[in-house]
Design an enzyme around this catalytic site. Sequence first.
Site, PDB file in Angstrom:
ATOM      1  N   GLY A  15      29.870   1.967  42.347  1.00  0.00           N
ATOM      2  CA  GLY A  15      30.248   0.806  41.546  1.00  0.00           C
ATOM      3  C   GLY A  15      31.275   1.157  40.480  1.00  0.00           C
ATOM      4  CB  ALA A  50      24.874   0.319  41.432  1.00  0.00           C
ATOM      5  CD  GLU A  83      31.787  -1.068  44.969  1.00  0.00           C
ATOM      6  OE1 GLU A  83      30.774  -0.844  44.271  1.00  0.00           O
ATOM      7  OE2 GLU A  83      31.736  -1.630  46.070  1.00  0.00           O
ATOM      8  CD  GLU A 142      29.091   2.948  46.960  1.00  0.00           C
ATOM      9  OE1 GLU A 142      29.804   3.831  47.485  1.00  0.00           O
ATOM     10  OE2 GLU A 142      29.508   2.192  46.068  1.00  0.00           O
TER      11      GLU A 142
HETATM   12  N1  3HC Z   1      21.854   5.653  38.956  1.00  0.00           N
HETATM   13  C1  3HC Z   1      20.874   6.045  38.098  1.00  0.00           C
HETATM   14  N2  3HC Z   1      20.831   7.257  37.513  1.00  0.00           N
HETATM   15  C2  3HC Z   1      21.825   8.108  37.802  1.00  0.00           C
HETATM   16  C3  3HC Z   1      22.883   7.785  38.674  1.00  0.00           C
HETATM   17  C4  3HC Z   1      22.871   6.479  39.263  1.00  0.00           C
HETATM   18  N3  3HC Z   1      23.836   6.067  40.087  1.00  0.00           N
HETATM   19  N4  3HC Z   1      23.710   8.839  38.768  1.00  0.00           N
HETATM   20  C5  3HC Z   1      23.193   9.797  37.972  1.00  0.00           C
HETATM   21  N5  3HC Z   1      22.056   9.357  37.393  1.00  0.00           N
HETATM   22  C6  3HC Z   1      21.206  10.075  36.428  1.00  0.00           C
HETATM   23  C7  3HC Z   1      20.470  11.238  37.071  1.00  0.00           C
HETATM   24  O1  3HC Z   1      19.264  10.812  37.670  1.00  0.00           O
HETATM   25  C8  3HC Z   1      20.243  12.145  35.880  1.00  0.00           C
HETATM   26  O2  3HC Z   1      19.149  11.625  35.184  1.00  0.00           O
HETATM   27  P1  3HC Z   1      18.166  12.588  34.327  1.00  0.00           P
HETATM   28  O3  3HC Z   1      19.034  13.177  33.269  1.00  0.00           O
HETATM   29  O4  3HC Z   1      17.115  11.669  33.865  1.00  0.00           O
HETATM   30  O5  3HC Z   1      17.665  13.621  35.309  1.00  0.00           O
HETATM   31  C9  3HC Z   1      21.496  11.925  35.033  1.00  0.00           C
HETATM   32  O6  3HC Z   1      22.053  10.685  35.465  1.00  0.00           O
HETATM   33  C10 3HC Z   1      22.548  12.999  35.204  1.00  0.00           C
HETATM   34  O7  3HC Z   1      22.820  13.143  36.598  1.00  0.00           O
HETATM   35  P2  3HC Z   1      22.987  14.590  37.270  1.00  0.00           P
HETATM   36  O8  3HC Z   1      21.855  15.464  36.852  1.00  0.00           O
HETATM   37  O9  3HC Z   1      23.198  14.368  38.719  1.00  0.00           O
HETATM   38  O10 3HC Z   1      24.301  15.098  36.535  1.00  0.00           O
HETATM   39  P3  3HC Z   1      25.554  15.843  37.153  1.00  0.00           P
HETATM   40  O11 3HC Z   1      26.497  15.973  36.036  1.00  0.00           O
HETATM   41  O12 3HC Z   1      25.134  17.029  37.915  1.00  0.00           O
HETATM   42  O13 3HC Z   1      26.165  14.809  38.237  1.00  0.00           O
HETATM   43  C11 3HC Z   1      27.010  12.727  39.083  1.00  0.00           C
HETATM   44  C12 3HC Z   1      26.659  13.569  37.829  1.00  0.00           C
HETATM   45  C13 3HC Z   1      28.143  13.383  39.859  1.00  0.00           C
HETATM   46  C14 3HC Z   1      27.426  11.366  38.590  1.00  0.00           C
HETATM   47  C15 3HC Z   1      25.757  12.620  39.991  1.00  0.00           C
HETATM   48  O14 3HC Z   1      24.654  12.227  39.212  1.00  0.00           O
HETATM   49  C16 3HC Z   1      25.892  11.630  41.114  1.00  0.00           C
HETATM   50  O15 3HC Z   1      26.463  11.943  42.132  1.00  0.00           O
HETATM   51  N6  3HC Z   1      25.328  10.426  40.931  1.00  0.00           N
HETATM   52  C17 3HC Z   1      25.222   9.442  41.991  1.00  0.00           C
HETATM   53  C18 3HC Z   1      26.534   8.775  42.292  1.00  0.00           C
HETATM   54  C19 3HC Z   1      26.348   7.726  43.329  1.00  0.00           C
HETATM   55  O16 3HC Z   1      25.822   7.956  44.398  1.00  0.00           O
HETATM   56  N7  3HC Z   1      26.802   6.502  43.020  1.00  0.00           N
HETATM   57  C20 3HC Z   1      26.676   5.383  43.899  1.00  0.00           C
HETATM   58  C21 3HC Z   1      25.528   4.548  43.455  1.00  0.00           C
HETATM   59  S1  3HC Z   1      25.254   3.155  44.540  1.00  0.00           S
HETATM   60  C22 3HC Z   1      26.426   2.015  44.038  1.00  0.00           C
HETATM   61  O17 3HC Z   1      27.195   2.286  43.161  1.00  0.00           O
HETATM   62  C23 3HC Z   1      26.381   0.701  44.726  1.00  0.00           C
HETATM   63  C24 3HC Z   1      27.549  -0.144  44.391  1.00  0.00           C
HETATM   64  O18 3HC Z   1      28.493  -0.075  45.424  1.00  0.00           O
HETATM   65  C25 3HC Z   1      27.142  -1.570  44.169  1.00  0.00           C
END
Ligand code: 3HC
Length: 688
Positions: free
Chosen positions: A99, A60, A102, A122
């Site tokens: 997500g 998400a 998911e 998450e």
């Molecule tokens: N939401 C918004 N922006 C995100 C994002 C997310 N979930 N994941 C990554 N981004 C953005 C980063 O802020 C970054 O933005 P920028 O270029 O403006 O700085 C860009 O994407 C690239 O991210 P990284 O610099 O972290 O790139 P990497 O290649 O090093 O890593 C990744 C990529 C492994 C996908 C890492 O970004 C990551 O772990 N992201 C978070 C994953 C996460 O926690 N997902 C769960 C979200 S909550 C959810 O999904 C709820 C659901 O159950 C309803």
Amino acid sequence: MQVTMRSENHVGYVTLSNPPVNAIGQALRQGLLEAVRWAERDRLDRVIVFGAGGVFAAGADAKEFDSPPQVPHLPEVLNAIDESFVPWIAAIEGVALGGGAEIAMACRMRIMAPDARIGLPEVTLGVIPGAGGTARLPRLVGLQKAVEMITMGKPIGAQEARSAGLVHAVEDDPIEAAFMVNSEELGCIVPTWEFHAPAHDPDLFHMARENLKAKMAGQEAPLRALEVIEAGLSLPFHQALTQERQVFLELKTGPQAKALRHIFFAQRAAKAPAHLRGVALEVRHAVVVGGGTMGAGIAYALLAAGLQVTVLEADAAGLQRAEDTIGKLTEASLRRGIIDAAQAADQRRRMTLSTQYSEAASAQLAIEAVFEDMAVKHEILAKLEAVMPADAVLATNTSYLDVNEMAARLMDPTRVIGLHFFAPAHIMKLLEIVQGAQSSDRAISTGYALAKRLGKVPVLAGVCDGFIGNRILARYREAADTVFMDGSTPWDVDEAMVDFGYAMGPYEAQDLSGLDIAHANRQRQAPTRDPNRRYIPIADRMIELGKLGRKTGAGWYRYPGGGGKVEDPIVADLAIEEAHFAGMSRTDYSGPEICRRLLLAMINEAADILDAGIAQSASDIDLVTVFGYGFPRWRGGLMDYADSLGVKAIVAQLEILAREDPVAWKVSPLLRRCAEAGQSLAEARPKL
Ligand code: 3HC
């Protein structure tokens, strides 16, 4: 258009496209829902969903979490996929996280590329899966694996996902493989929502709960996730989704999720400022001077990042020690499966150990990591300057010494920066890049580029005693010693800080690093110490007693037989004696009071650091405290935590403490300005 659709011979291709990581926001959710209706309307045989740019979806869009959720909500979209009469296949490249995972689980089938990763991280953002993850994952992989993946938040690789039953196949080209899937085979797979939930296992939940209380103490989301999984087992599928969603929405706006999001985005924002981009020197060969614990750790970090590394030592004994220490780090990485034998051999090939400075002649960067002695550091930097190319960057790993003074004696002071690593240097994420008065853009930019290459979080710091992190640490320790002297014990202090969320308190941490380093530092500072500031002599008494920490078998605690820590009444008596000599009465502080004092002391110091421009922003201080000093991440870092208390309230508390000791508790002018202007620390800027 964040979702594009096309069909060929009754096969639908749905592409998720929201660069760089296909985060799932409102537009993408809307597009996916339309894709479900499109596939049904066109009565397609199957839909293959994949991500553009080699990434399935990173979950998400966390940037949306601060606003009310917009329709369509992800659970609704995923139910539409799961319940559709057109079977969907997820072709996963890169990552499928949160997500994203998911979405994949709502598909009838999942095929993964060998280097892809899937998971529900998450909890690392302070929430739980909010679109069916806690209901679908246990149905697909069983309770044990689902509990582990959801509560720890660690993604897994393709082979592990295959063995766990989360994906059906691992293929080099998952889209092509999805196309090749036999229609009959696909037709036989039942939708996830029709799967039976696994049987409840109370022992498993009990053990998981105890484990989380120990490993993730203080964090709300992992325990809430466990509750939701457990409750969901006895609920019909759609009700399980409803209760999951309620908890997700509740946590999303809570303080821990906000704090974790803050750190997530602050970490990603920690990049070289625009004017420094593109001017970095490309570092292929780096020299590390000094192969002690710190130098060896730095050398290993550079080797692990693929650089050619030369370690310079003074003599054969030093070289042997460096080789042994680096060898142990390589072995540990091998044992933990981080590298294989071929990679270990490659690392060894890229390393040279020498006593000859001429070996530095072809390097682009040198990092000196010898003990904290200005004269020695001068000598080393001058020798490096004499042999290295004119544009090479000379860095010092000093923790406290004046980088300007080091640079001033060189022919070209613009090439000098500080690169302050944290022990163990190959593991700790923080890298303070210390900008001297004359450091060139090129030198600083090279520091940023190196941090990126090493996977570290770079924070720019100005020159002062201790830079950002150690200056705050010194104040933290001083406040701890004052509390100890005035009424507590080291174990009261440690317990209070562990209750706050630190993995260990200041005394146990000092025992680990050794009391002699801080002692040497206090001696160095003695001539310039403010005579009006109260000096707490307890740590000096420890040195007199030979209690230097774990390495001498005793420090603030005793470690009988090299084992676990034991409280030492002799140490507690030291404060009673000192108070007696000083004719002072002692007070019994409660845990929360101890914690309050130590935090206020750090916040006040950090505000001065920000005001002086030593740190560029409050969020940089948050990164330093979280990634270098064990401040609980889920509290957002020191300054974010301070903002959660409110600057006005902090100033009011400091003013009360200043009545006890006006020098130690002098309120930072920056805090006063913020309080008066109704500004948060996040908005605060240094005085110019
Ligand atoms: N939401 C918004 N922006 C995100 C994002 C997310 N979930 N994941 C990554 N981004 C953005 C980063 O802020 C970054 O933005 P920028 O270029 O403006 O700085 C860009 O994407 C690239 O991210 P990284 O610099 O972290 O790139 P990497 O290649 O090093 O890593 C990744 C990529 C492994 C996908 C890492 O970004 C990551 O772990 N992201 C978070 C994953 C996460 O926690 N997902 C769960 C979200 S909550 C959810 O999904 C709820 C659901 O159950 C309803």
